[in-house]
Design an enzyme around this catalytic site. Structure first.
Site, mmCIF file in Angstrom:
data_model
loop_
_atom_site.group_PDB
_atom_site.id
_atom_site.type_symbol
_atom_site.label_atom_id
_atom_site.label_comp_id
_atom_site.label_asym_id
_atom_site.label_seq_id
_atom_site.Cartn_x
_atom_site.Cartn_y
_atom_site.Cartn_z
ATOM 1 C CB CYS A 1 -0.917 -0.009 1.222
ATOM 2 S SG CYS A 1 -2.101 1.346 1.263
ATOM 3 C CB CYS A 2 3.813 2.227 2.039
ATOM 4 S SG CYS A 2 3.144 2.456 3.698
ATOM 5 C CB CYS B 1 -2.416 6.462 6.003
ATOM 6 S SG CYS B 1 -1.593 7.103 4.522
ATOM 7 C CB CYS C 1 -1.272 2.400 8.818
ATOM 8 S SG CYS C 1 -1.816 1.275 7.512
ATOM 9 C CB CYS D 1 5.951 4.881 4.560
ATOM 10 S SG CYS D 1 6.968 6.258 4.002
#
Length: 263
Positions: free
Chosen positions: A141-142, A226, A229, A252
């Site tokens: 995702c990062c 975010c 998280c 990240c």
């Protein structure tokens, strides 16, 4: 009378043009060591003025999350040049409070060059159509939402300022002011002006300059990323322990543990 030189053939002209291309890295480890030595003993503002006004790092941008302590560095740099590009990664997963805080800080400080970076829509549709990749693959995702967009943006710059500080976590304890960004082969310079600032120094600077504070700090979030998280942190815990809670993950991907040389 000297005989005029014959014009170069097309192939010769092309060869000479290629010879003049500089394909080397922007900066080397030697440059980072030299800059660390040059500003040894200088305070943060002296270093910033020397680097920016002296054009020692080429085209520079600030990478800012507009998190809990971001306003301090933004304000410091703005004292030297308010038009330095401020790169903000809008991941699509931020707290609403962060976006509101970003706008408040830009207005308060008078920043004139905010650059909002977003993930590639096609990449999101391909690799995170549900928007839930953070829940089973936070690294992936990062990568999509932060690492790739920032890498593309930084191709236009020779150096970047970061807000990393030694007290934030053990992986940042030995960071120098100047280092080479090892995430690519371009030899980009990464500059950490606040690396030797303490938490008390940051708070004192906020008070002195009446800087706005991120509203989530008062709710127990000393390090803010975010929303999915980021968790609250108990008193006495590492400030970044609320990031990716339950995962073996501390960064990240923009900054990687193990890239902190001893200089």
């Amino acid at each position: 009378m000297n005989k005029p030189e014959a014009p170069l053939s097309t192939s010769e002209a092309h060869a000479r043009a290629v010879d003049r291309l500089d394909t080397g890295p922007r900066f080397t480890e030697h440059d980072a060591v030299r800059l660390n030595r040059m500003f040894r003993g200088a305070n943060t503002m002296e270093m910033l003025e020397g680097v920016i006004k002296g054009d020692l790092a080429g085209d520079i941008a600030i990478v800012s999350s507009f998190g809990a302590e971001s306003a301090a560095l933004l304000h410091l740099v703005a004292q030297v040049d308010r038009n330095i590009p401020v790169l903000f990664l809008d991941t699509g997963k931020h707290f609403a409070e962060t976006l509101e805080y970003r706008d408040a800080v830009v207005q308060k400080i008078g920043l004139t060059n905010l650059v909002v970076l977003t993930p590639d829509e096609a990449e999101l549709n391909k690799k995170d159509e549900s928007g839930l990749r953070w829940s089973y693959d936070p690294d992936g995702c990062c990568e999509i939402r932060k690492v790739i967009p920032l890498a593309k943006a930084l191709e236009s710059y020779d150096a970047s300022f970061t807000g990393r500080k030694a007290f934030q976590s053990s992986t940042r304890a030995n960071l120098p002011r100047f280092e080479i960004d090892n995430s690519d082969a371009q030899g980009r310079l990464k500059i950490n002006p606040l690396i030797d600032w303490s938490a008390d120094d940051i708070q004192a600077y906020f008070d002195e300059h009446d800087l706005p504070r991120h509203p989530l700090v008062a709710e127990g979030y000393p390090s803010i990323g975010c929303a999915p998280c980021t968790n609250k942190v108990a008193e006495g815990e590492d400030a970044r322990s609320g990031r990716w809670k339950g995962w073996d993950k501390t960064e990240c991907g923009i900054h990687k543990p193990g890239e902190e040389p001893f200089l």
